[in-house]
Design an enzyme around this catalytic site. Structure first.
Site, PDB file in Angstrom:
ATOM      1  N   PRO A 153      -5.095  -0.253  18.223  1.00  0.00           N
ATOM      2  CA  PRO A 153      -4.911   0.049  17.105  1.00  0.00           C
ATOM      3  C   PRO A 153      -4.695   0.422  16.151  1.00  0.00           C
ATOM      4  O   PRO A 153      -4.190   0.099  15.160  1.00  0.00           O
ATOM      5  CB  PRO A 153      -6.011  -1.728  17.345  1.00  0.00           C
ATOM      6  CG  PRO A 153      -7.171  -1.159  18.374  1.00  0.00           C
ATOM      7  CD  PRO A 153      -6.124  -0.695  19.040  1.00  0.00           C
ATOM      8  N   HIS A 184       0.915  -1.019   0.390  1.00  0.00           N
ATOM      9  CA  HIS A 184       0.054   0.855  -0.224  1.00  0.00           C
ATOM     10  C   HIS A 184       0.841   1.451   0.277  1.00  0.00           C
ATOM     11  O   HIS A 184       1.809   1.421   0.561  1.00  0.00           O
ATOM     12  CB  HIS A 184      -0.719  -0.098   1.327  1.00  0.00           C
ATOM     13  CG  HIS A 184      -2.452  -1.073   1.489  1.00  0.00           C
ATOM     14  ND1 HIS A 184      -3.546   0.008   0.853  1.00  0.00           N
ATOM     15  CD2 HIS A 184      -2.253  -2.273   0.969  1.00  0.00           C
ATOM     16  CE1 HIS A 184      -4.191  -1.234   0.538  1.00  0.00           C
ATOM     17  NE2 HIS A 184      -3.562  -2.498   0.794  1.00  0.00           N
ATOM     18  N   LYS A 197       0.235  -0.440  14.755  1.00  0.00           N
ATOM     19  CA  LYS A 197       2.063  -0.800  15.492  1.00  0.00           C
ATOM     20  C   LYS A 197       2.061  -1.540  16.200  1.00  0.00           C
ATOM     21  O   LYS A 197       3.711  -2.073  16.565  1.00  0.00           O
ATOM     22  CB  LYS A 197       2.137   1.402  16.229  1.00  0.00           C
ATOM     23  CG  LYS A 197       1.899   2.067  15.464  1.00  0.00           C
ATOM     24  CD  LYS A 197       3.673   1.879  14.780  1.00  0.00           C
ATOM     25  CE  LYS A 197       3.401   2.699  13.201  1.00  0.00           C
ATOM     26  NZ  LYS A 197       3.479   2.857  12.455  1.00  0.00           N
ATOM     27  N   TYR A 248       3.766   6.644   9.845  1.00  0.00           N
ATOM     28  CA  TYR A 248       2.700   5.500   9.463  1.00  0.00           C
ATOM     29  C   TYR A 248       3.220   4.602   8.921  1.00  0.00           C
ATOM     30  O   TYR A 248       3.175   2.780   9.014  1.00  0.00           O
ATOM     31  CB  TYR A 248       1.502   5.799   8.702  1.00  0.00           C
ATOM     32  CG  TYR A 248       0.365   4.887   8.438  1.00  0.00           C
ATOM     33  CD1 TYR A 248      -0.186   5.061   9.388  1.00  0.00           C
ATOM     34  CD2 TYR A 248       0.440   3.473   7.919  1.00  0.00           C
ATOM     35  CE1 TYR A 248      -1.517   3.750   9.392  1.00  0.00           C
ATOM     36  CE2 TYR A 248      -0.531   2.681   7.969  1.00  0.00           C
ATOM     37  CZ  TYR A 248      -1.451   2.535   8.135  1.00  0.00           C
ATOM     38  OH  TYR A 248      -2.587   1.802   8.499  1.00  0.00           O
ATOM     39  N   TYR A 304     -10.027   5.527   7.050  1.00  0.00           N
ATOM     40  CA  TYR A 304      -9.641   5.846   8.085  1.00  0.00           C
ATOM     41  C   TYR A 304     -11.138   6.906   8.737  1.00  0.00           C
ATOM     42  O   TYR A 304     -10.635   8.066   7.642  1.00  0.00           O
ATOM     43  CB  TYR A 304      -7.825   6.279   8.947  1.00  0.00           C
ATOM     44  CG  TYR A 304      -7.302   5.202   9.350  1.00  0.00           C
ATOM     45  CD1 TYR A 304      -6.694   4.467   8.016  1.00  0.00           C
ATOM     46  CD2 TYR A 304      -7.812   5.019  10.706  1.00  0.00           C
ATOM     47  CE1 TYR A 304      -5.830   3.912   8.427  1.00  0.00           C
ATOM     48  CE2 TYR A 304      -6.603   3.836  10.793  1.00  0.00           C
ATOM     49  CZ  TYR A 304      -5.780   2.908   9.585  1.00  0.00           C
ATOM     50  OH  TYR A 304      -4.654   2.460   9.544  1.00  0.00           O
TER      51      TYR A 304
HETATM   52  C1  PHB Z   1      -6.915  -4.439   9.805  1.00  0.00           C
HETATM   53  O1  PHB Z   1      -6.292  -4.576   8.711  1.00  0.00           O
HETATM   54  O2  PHB Z   1      -6.385  -5.303  11.268  1.00  0.00           O
HETATM   55  C2  PHB Z   1      -5.945  -3.243  10.946  1.00  0.00           C
HETATM   56  C3  PHB Z   1      -5.187  -2.014   9.560  1.00  0.00           C
HETATM   57  C4  PHB Z   1      -5.097  -1.473   9.664  1.00  0.00           C
HETATM   58  C5  PHB Z   1      -5.304  -0.820  11.265  1.00  0.00           C
HETATM   59  C6  PHB Z   1      -5.246  -1.721  12.081  1.00  0.00           C
HETATM   60  C7  PHB Z   1      -6.784  -2.760  11.975  1.00  0.00           C
HETATM   61  O3  PHB Z   1      -4.790   0.655  11.465  1.00  0.00           O
END
Ligand code: PHB
Ligand code: APR
Length: 394
Positions: free
Chosen positions: A295, A74, A299, A387, A203
């Protein structure tokens, strides 16, 4: 029964497995003791974003093949607020860095397969595990299995046994400092056989709370919805979940949302936690045993891998060069990076979620910050650099 090894490892999660594998490739011997069964450990679903540094270490451990075949690279993420999506382009902002979407469950399976093929020593379903004499030069791990008592005598103990493990809780209160923040919300996560809503992870910050639109493959999506910390999962029918997922996305994205039967449904609590120091004599805390991040930003696994990388290099210095410098600096070096990732995870969580106590003023400043992050290079770059993963100090 007495067993002897160089490194006694408690816990067969990603930290313990990766450490054991990397050490074995350098000819350093270890035994892992795990409370659960292999199936149980491999069945746990967790986040799925790997930083470049994590991919590099998995390659070093010779377990990266399937990740490169099946993982999705990504080049950015999208932030959604006020009903619009905004791209954060990591490649442009960080000089070419990307992240890989590949489930932690898959990382664990790849590690397990490699370790088993190489004849690694992993004791599953060990009971009454204790860590002993770690302040001396003869530490040991004791456990029982099928009614028989065992003792592993080793040079060092790696406490890779997660947040609820015994390594950290064996330390007397006056030798350890704990820092903690618990958030007034949780995530309801689902795994569903439906294509992702966008090429990138989305997000989203809305007046109903946060939502995350992630994926595991081009046909498998992982979605999360902010919910109450004590949420009763039975209150969330499939219809309610799909309605909320549509509500918390922009109109264009919502059109790409194709409801399908859920494969998995669960609640993830949100916590920031750090234990200091991360070394107690000849015992080292690694990964979730020493720190937990919320989450948002994924990280957790990456931080655990950072600790493993450092401990592995420190042990190589010790055994191959007789140089204990990195072991001495283990706690300090890990914590410097841990706290920066803690700050980022806390920041992204605060930016994206609806806090129950937030005033209209708080809400306006949150939206202003989202505007800053998505419309200025300085704002976007700070997010992108964190990130994709901050560099290692040593
Ligand atoms: C996930 O795909 O489980 C996932 C992706 C990004 C995040 C948290 C969880 O920030
Ligand atoms: N004895 C032996 N094993 C134990 C004990 C014990 N008393 N207590 C816990 N364990 C085992 C758990 O069953 C688990 O398999 O230790 C392992 C710890 O694994 P994780 O919790 O996955 O922690 P870690 O390996 O550090 O991985 C960090 O996992 O939780 C996520 O977000 C986190 O992605 C990050 C990663």
């Amino acid at each position: 029964m007495i067993h002897k090894t160089q490194i006694g490892i408690v816990g067969a999660g990603p930290s313990g497995l990766l450490l054991s594998r990397l050490l074995a490739l350098q000819g350093i011997d270890s035994i892992i003791v795990e409370r659960q069964s292999r199936d149980y450990v491999e069945g746990r679903i967790r986040a799925g974003v790997l930083e470049q540094g994590t991919m590099d270490l998995l390659d070093e451990a010779k377990v990266g093949e399937r990740m490169h075949e099946e993982g999705l690279l990504h080049s950015g993420v999208e932030l959604c607020f006020n009903g619009e999506r905004h791209a954060i382009d990591f490649v442009k902002l960080t000089g070419g860095k990307t992240v890989m979407v590949y489930g932690q469950t898959e990382v664990t399976k790849d590690l397990n397969n490699a370790l088993h093929a190489a004849g690694a020593q992993i004791v599953y379903e060990a009971e009454d595990v204790t860590v002993n004499d770690f302040d001396t030069d003869h530490p040991s791990i004791r456990y029982s299995k099928d009614g028989e008592a065992h003792e592993i005598q080793c040079d060092f103990i790696a406490g890779c046994d997660g947040f609820h493990g015994i390594s950290r809780s064996s330390i007397p209160d006056d030798r350890i400092n704990l820092f903690e923040r618990v958030y007034p919300f949780a995530w309801l996560g689902i795994l569903v056989e439906t294509p992702p809503v966008s090429d990138e992870l989305v997000y989203s910050n809305t007046d109903h709370g946060f939502a995350l639109y992630s994926m595991r493959s081009m046909t498998l999506s992982r979605f999360y919805l902010q919910c109450a910390p004590d949420e009763d999962i039975n209150e969330w029918s499939d219809n309610r979940i799909w309605d909320e997922l549509a509500y918390r996305l922009d109109d264009e994205g919502a059109k790409n949302l194709t409801p399908a039967p859920l494969l998995e449904k669960g609640i993830t609590p949100m916590r920031s936690f750090v234990a200091e120091p991360m070394r107690f004599g000849n015992m080292f805390l690694v990964g979730d045993a020493a720190h937990i991040v919320p989450p948002t930003g994924a990280k957790g696994l990456n931080l655990a891998v950072g600790d493993v990388r450092y401990l592995w290099r420190a042990l190589i210095d010790h055994y191959k060069k007789g140089d204990g410098g990195r072991l001495e600096r283990y706690s300090e070096t890990c914590l410097r990076r841990v706290w920066k990732a803690q700050r980022f995870s806390w920041w992204l969580t605060s930016l994206m979620h609806r806090f129950p106590e937030a005033s209209p003023f708080d809400r306006r400043t949150q939206l202003a910050e989202l505007d800053f992050v998505t419309s200025t290079e300085a704002g976007a770059r700070a997010m992108a650099e964190n990130y994709v993963g901050l560099p290692f100090d040593d």
